[in-house]
Design a protein around this motif. Structure first.
Motif, PDB file in Angstrom:
ATOM      1  N   ASP A 259       0.834  -1.204   0.000  1.00 31.15           N
ATOM      2  CA  ASP A 259       0.000   0.000   0.000  1.00 31.15           C
ATOM      3  C   ASP A 259       0.868   1.252   0.000  1.00 31.15           C
ATOM      4  N   LEU A 260       1.942   1.202   0.745  1.00 35.63           N
ATOM      5  CA  LEU A 260       2.840   2.346   0.816  1.00 35.63           C
ATOM      6  C   LEU A 260       3.516   2.592  -0.532  1.00 35.63           C
ATOM      7  N   ARG A 261       3.925   1.521  -1.203  1.00 36.68           N
ATOM      8  CA  ARG A 261       4.508   1.661  -2.545  1.00 36.68           C
ATOM      9  C   ARG A 261       3.530   2.360  -3.470  1.00 36.68           C
ATOM     10  N   GLN A 262       2.269   1.969  -3.390  1.00 35.23           N
ATOM     11  CA  GLN A 262       1.251   2.605  -4.238  1.00 35.23           C
ATOM     12  C   GLN A 262       1.081   4.075  -3.857  1.00 35.23           C
TER      13      GLN A 262
ATOM     14  N   ALA B 144       2.701  10.713  -9.232  1.00 34.60           N
ATOM     15  CA  ALA B 144       1.797  11.005 -10.349  1.00 34.60           C
ATOM     16  C   ALA B 144       1.086  12.346 -10.146  1.00 34.60           C
ATOM     17  N   ALA B 145       0.769  12.665  -8.909  1.00 35.05           N
ATOM     18  CA  ALA B 145       0.062  13.918  -8.611  1.00 35.05           C
ATOM     19  C   ALA B 145       0.990  15.117  -8.498  1.00 35.05           C
TER      20      ALA B 145
ATOM     21  N   GLY C 220       7.646  15.840  -7.029  1.00 33.17           N
ATOM     22  CA  GLY C 220       7.619  15.043  -5.802  1.00 33.17           C
ATOM     23  C   GLY C 220       8.931  14.408  -5.388  1.00 33.17           C
ATOM     24  N   MET C 221       9.935  14.469  -6.245  1.00 31.24           N
ATOM     25  CA  MET C 221      11.265  13.956  -5.890  1.00 31.24           C
ATOM     26  C   MET C 221      12.077  14.983  -5.111  1.00 31.24           C
ATOM     27  N   TRP C 222      11.659  16.229  -5.129  1.00 26.82           N
ATOM     28  CA  TRP C 222      12.529  17.311  -4.673  1.00 26.82           C
ATOM     29  C   TRP C 222      12.030  17.968  -3.396  1.00 26.82           C
ATOM     30  N   LYS C 223      12.955  18.445  -2.618  1.00 28.92           N
ATOM     31  CA  LYS C 223      12.689  19.091  -1.331  1.00 28.92           C
ATOM     32  C   LYS C 223      11.689  20.236  -1.460  1.00 28.92           C
TER      33      LYS C 223
ATOM     34  N   GLY D 256       5.090  16.953   0.062  1.00 28.65           N
ATOM     35  CA  GLY D 256       5.881  15.792   0.453  1.00 28.65           C
ATOM     36  C   GLY D 256       6.850  15.462  -0.651  1.00 28.65           C
ATOM     37  N   HIS D 257       7.905  14.782  -0.300  1.00 23.91           N
ATOM     38  CA  HIS D 257       8.888  14.429  -1.322  1.00 23.91           C
ATOM     39  C   HIS D 257       9.616  13.144  -0.940  1.00 23.91           C
TER      40      HIS D 257
END
Length: 173
Positions: A19-22, A29-30, A34-37, A42-43
């Motif tokens: 569930d966490l992976r999803q 996707a949203a 989301g990869m960046w500080k 959240g990131h």
């Protein structure tokens, strides 16, 4: 369930890894950033628990801002070619140990935890790093201290997320 209740469950480790992976995939996707500080929703972060299986010890850092014993880790940087590279870079920088190698098989665990504003959440991809024989640690600018702990001492100094990471690491060794 409220956001506060959800955060409490996450901190207690009740979140299923699938569930966490999803949730990570949905977040990315949203949020294209989301990869960046800079992504305040959240990131993604990358961390690594440094272990010395020969001595039965884990190296923890006393985090400068949080005042907690944690695994090495942090934010992804543009020069990181992968999450593995980010985790290895962070572990090397924060431990001062050259020659660390990641435990084969990819991430050991995922852990999502709330953090103080302006961001709301870290989506941590957790690896394990093997210390070379005779490794000597060094305190970095990001830490108050770094110290080796016997596996059975970790639960007395670290929070449940670190204990779960150690358990998953030991199961993989």
């Amino acid at each position: 369930m409220s956001l506060h209740d959800d955060a409490a469950l996450v901190l207690k480790g009740y979140e299923d890894q699938a569930d966490l992976r999803q949730a990570y995939l949905d977040h990315l996707a949203a949020h294209p950033d989301g990869m960046w500080k800079a992504c305040e929703a959240g990131h993604i972060t990358a961390s690594a628990l440094v272990v010395d299986p020969e001595r039965g010890q884990a190296l923890l850092t006393l985090h400068k801002k949080l005042g907690m014993w944690l695994q090495m880790g942090g934010h992804c940087e543009p020069e990181d070619t992968s999450l593995e590279a980010a985790a290895l870079r962070e572990a090397t920088e924060e431990s001062g140990i050259p020659g660390l190698t990641l435990l084969p098989g990819g991430p050991v665990r995922l852990d999502r935890h709330p953090i103080p504003p302006p961001c709301h959440c870290h989506f941590d991809v957790q690896y394990a790093a093997l210390a070379p024989s005779g490794a000597v640690e060094t305190v970095s600018d990001e830490s108050l201290d770094v110290r080796w702990f016997a596996y059975d001492e970790v639960a007395a100094v670290a929070d449940d997320s670190v204990v779960r990471l150690l358990e998953a690491t030991r199961a993989r060794l």
